[in-house]
Design a protein around this motif. Sequence first.
Motif, PDB file in Angstrom:
ATOM      1  N   GLN A   1     -48.630  -0.305  26.379  1.00  0.00           N
ATOM      2  CA  GLN A   1     -47.698  -0.144  27.373  1.00  0.00           C
ATOM      3  C   GLN A   1     -48.535  -0.487  28.695  1.00  0.00           C
ATOM      4  N   THR A   2     -47.693  -1.289  29.454  1.00  0.00           N
ATOM      5  CA  THR A   2     -48.185  -2.035  30.645  1.00  0.00           C
ATOM      6  C   THR A   2     -47.695  -1.511  31.990  1.00  0.00           C
ATOM      7  N   ALA A   3     -48.290  -1.602  33.243  1.00  0.00           N
ATOM      8  CA  ALA A   3     -47.709  -1.405  34.556  1.00  0.00           C
ATOM      9  C   ALA A   3     -48.793  -2.542  35.336  1.00  0.00           C
ATOM     10  N   THR A   4     -48.359  -2.462  36.757  1.00  0.00           N
ATOM     11  CA  THR A   4     -49.271  -3.200  37.418  1.00  0.00           C
ATOM     12  C   THR A   4     -49.858  -2.441  38.760  1.00  0.00           C
ATOM     13  N   LEU A   5     -50.882  -2.705  39.332  1.00  0.00           N
ATOM     14  CA  LEU A   5     -51.330  -2.045  40.570  1.00  0.00           C
ATOM     15  C   LEU A   5     -50.312  -2.346  41.687  1.00  0.00           C
ATOM     16  N   GLY A   6     -49.812  -1.230  42.286  1.00  0.00           N
ATOM     17  CA  GLY A   6     -48.866  -1.209  43.322  1.00  0.00           C
ATOM     18  C   GLY A   6     -49.299  -1.723  44.510  1.00  0.00           C
ATOM     19  N   ALA A   7     -48.471  -1.850  45.575  1.00  0.00           N
ATOM     20  CA  ALA A   7     -48.636  -2.291  46.887  1.00  0.00           C
ATOM     21  C   ALA A   7     -49.894  -1.451  47.731  1.00  0.00           C
TER      22      ALA A   7
ATOM     23  N   VAL B   1     -55.828   7.155  36.923  1.00  0.00           N
ATOM     24  CA  VAL B   1     -55.214   6.856  38.506  1.00  0.00           C
ATOM     25  C   VAL B   1     -54.043   7.732  38.693  1.00  0.00           C
ATOM     26  N   TYR B   2     -53.973   7.993  39.898  1.00  0.00           N
ATOM     27  CA  TYR B   2     -52.694   8.638  40.459  1.00  0.00           C
ATOM     28  C   TYR B   2     -51.276   7.617  40.260  1.00  0.00           C
ATOM     29  N   SER B   3     -50.259   8.234  39.970  1.00  0.00           N
ATOM     30  CA  SER B   3     -49.122   7.540  39.623  1.00  0.00           C
ATOM     31  C   SER B   3     -48.722   6.732  40.961  1.00  0.00           C
ATOM     32  N   LYS B   4     -48.844   6.935  42.079  1.00  0.00           N
ATOM     33  CA  LYS B   4     -48.534   6.232  43.238  1.00  0.00           C
ATOM     34  C   LYS B   4     -49.457   5.051  43.258  1.00  0.00           C
ATOM     35  N   ALA B   5     -50.273   4.904  42.527  1.00  0.00           N
ATOM     36  CA  ALA B   5     -51.423   3.471  42.609  1.00  0.00           C
ATOM     37  C   ALA B   5     -50.736   2.567  41.810  1.00  0.00           C
ATOM     38  N   LEU B   6     -49.628   2.820  40.944  1.00  0.00           N
ATOM     39  CA  LEU B   6     -48.915   1.829  40.096  1.00  0.00           C
ATOM     40  C   LEU B   6     -47.626   1.473  40.374  1.00  0.00           C
ATOM     41  N   SER B   7     -47.337   0.367  39.776  1.00  0.00           N
ATOM     42  CA  SER B   7     -45.804   0.117  39.867  1.00  0.00           C
ATOM     43  C   SER B   7     -45.390  -0.218  38.345  1.00  0.00           C
ATOM     44  N   PHE B   8     -44.259   0.853  37.926  1.00  0.00           N
ATOM     45  CA  PHE B   8     -43.732   0.478  36.591  1.00  0.00           C
ATOM     46  C   PHE B   8     -42.631  -0.322  36.704  1.00  0.00           C
ATOM     47  N   PRO B   9     -42.135  -0.663  35.471  1.00  0.00           N
ATOM     48  CA  PRO B   9     -40.792  -1.357  35.264  1.00  0.00           C
ATOM     49  C   PRO B   9     -39.743  -0.238  35.482  1.00  0.00           C
ATOM     50  N   LYS B  10     -38.681  -0.588  36.074  1.00  0.00           N
ATOM     51  CA  LYS B  10     -37.373   0.193  36.511  1.00  0.00           C
ATOM     52  C   LYS B  10     -36.753   0.617  35.250  1.00  0.00           C
ATOM     53  N   THR B  11     -36.485   1.844  35.008  1.00  0.00           N
ATOM     54  CA  THR B  11     -35.768   2.254  33.954  1.00  0.00           C
ATOM     55  C   THR B  11     -34.685   3.335  34.479  1.00  0.00           C
TER      56      THR B  11
ATOM     57  N   HIS C   1     -33.772  -0.997  30.997  1.00  0.00           N
ATOM     58  CA  HIS C   1     -35.167  -1.148  31.497  1.00  0.00           C
ATOM     59  C   HIS C   1     -35.295  -2.474  31.813  1.00  0.00           C
ATOM     60  N   VAL C   2     -35.774  -2.714  33.061  1.00  0.00           N
ATOM     61  CA  VAL C   2     -36.061  -4.094  33.724  1.00  0.00           C
ATOM     62  C   VAL C   2     -37.608  -4.302  33.828  1.00  0.00           C
ATOM     63  N   GLN C   3     -38.010  -5.346  33.290  1.00  0.00           N
ATOM     64  CA  GLN C   3     -39.398  -5.688  33.388  1.00  0.00           C
ATOM     65  C   GLN C   3     -39.586  -7.346  33.535  1.00  0.00           C
ATOM     66  N   SER C   4     -40.430  -7.628  34.502  1.00  0.00           N
ATOM     67  CA  SER C   4     -40.699  -9.011  34.700  1.00  0.00           C
ATOM     68  C   SER C   4     -39.409  -9.940  34.701  1.00  0.00           C
ATOM     69  N   GLY C   5     -38.057  -9.216  35.259  1.00  0.00           N
ATOM     70  CA  GLY C   5     -36.975 -10.122  35.213  1.00  0.00           C
ATOM     71  C   GLY C   5     -36.071 -10.044  33.906  1.00  0.00           C
ATOM     72  N   VAL C   6     -36.813  -9.337  32.851  1.00  0.00           N
ATOM     73  CA  VAL C   6     -35.916  -9.150  31.613  1.00  0.00           C
ATOM     74  C   VAL C   6     -35.338  -7.826  31.539  1.00  0.00           C
ATOM     75  N   THR C   7     -34.015  -7.751  31.111  1.00  0.00           N
ATOM     76  CA  THR C   7     -33.469  -6.509  31.158  1.00  0.00           C
ATOM     77  C   THR C   7     -33.182  -6.325  29.576  1.00  0.00           C
ATOM     78  N   THR C   8     -33.563  -4.834  29.228  1.00  0.00           N
ATOM     79  CA  THR C   8     -33.153  -4.405  27.916  1.00  0.00           C
ATOM     80  C   THR C   8     -32.530  -3.092  27.887  1.00  0.00           C
ATOM     81  N   THR C   9     -32.003  -2.846  26.743  1.00  0.00           N
ATOM     82  CA  THR C   9     -31.189  -1.515  26.758  1.00  0.00           C
ATOM     83  C   THR C   9     -31.917  -0.785  25.668  1.00  0.00           C
ATOM     84  N   TRP C  10     -31.915   0.387  25.735  1.00  0.00           N
ATOM     85  CA  TRP C  10     -32.234   1.739  24.789  1.00  0.00           C
ATOM     86  C   TRP C  10     -31.349   2.600  24.552  1.00  0.00           C
TER      87      TRP C  10
END
Length: 376
Positions: free
Chosen positions: A216-222, A287-297, A348-357
């Motif tokens: 599973q992945t995320a990115t370092l946030g702003a 790392v603390y959660s606010k350091a990361l940017s997760f896909p929007k769910t 779930h939206v990640q890198s512009g791709v939307t999936t449904t769960w």
Amino acid sequence: MRKQWMVGLLTVGLVVCGLAGAGHTRVEASATTDRFISSMSSPVKHVADEYKLYPSVMMAQAALESGWGTSQLSVNANNYFGVKGAYNGASVTMSTAEYNANGQLYYTQAAFKKYPDATASMTDNAQLLRNGTSWNHNYYSRVWRENAPTYEAAANALTGTYATAPNYGSSLINLIQTYKFNALDGAPMAANSAPAAKKTATVSTKVNYYVGADSQTATLGASYKHYAIYNHVKGSKYKSVKYNWSQVGGWQGRPVWIDARGYKVSTKTNWYRVRFSKQTTSKKYWVYSKALSFPKTTYAAYKKTATLVGTVYPVYNHVFNSAYIAKQLTTTQALANHSVTIDHKATHVQSGVTTTWYRIHGGSMKGWVPSSAVKN
């Protein structure tokens, strides 16, 4: 002019192009670049800062000329910049691709320096850029930070001086912008100092840990720089060691792989165990959660009866790649072609791709599956 283009360097085009190509190539390229960036960020910044050069340009040069550390020259000789000659008497002979005065490519044999380690290669290259040639000590002066107002100016100043390839500077700039190497150009590290972990006192507080799938992945946030990175959750029963982001090569938007979440009961906050490479053996940090940017769910109630397809899908306790960090519970095999009840839906939206769960219930099985596991 000191150098031209190595044969091993030609492979970099394949690596870079793979990032925008088919899925299989993308994974291989990502693993290669991640390993290279993780291992090179700290020494590059230290050496470049010491010689008042742009770390972003040095990192791009090392990546470009070594094919992300895969060229024979970098693997066999720790030579990441295609430096010709001998280092303390050590050298290797390899085929090299060069350009003549008319811009035509031809091949020849040449001796290249063999270094004891990557840092020696960085330092030798930095000394060349700072000290120039025997006939002109200011030959590379337009690359120095005091003379180049931007990394773009420094990169372009290497065209026609450091390398004869006409697009050398633009290639470096493309790498810097693609991988955000310019984040390395921030505040310099202390001169002549080696990266050292800072020990911090720990005050024990209860932390509930949830281990999930390791891909599973995320990115370092702003705002990631506002938070430190540790070897354990800060304040847990484990003694934590604090690191600076410059030690691990962090920058906004950099991908991280996550395999666990820690919930601090006293503060009701989440921490995540991350690594900077797809390889599961890579060093892990918290790392603390606010350091990361997760896909929007986004979640919503959704009542429906459905049937699962015959293909086997994993069943997770949470939506995969969400901030909860999903763990595989079982598979849909036992319920294939059987009726199940759905009580929630997630978008779930990640890198512009939307999936449904969907969260399904079937017998003793309960968990989340992608919409592709459910028959229309």
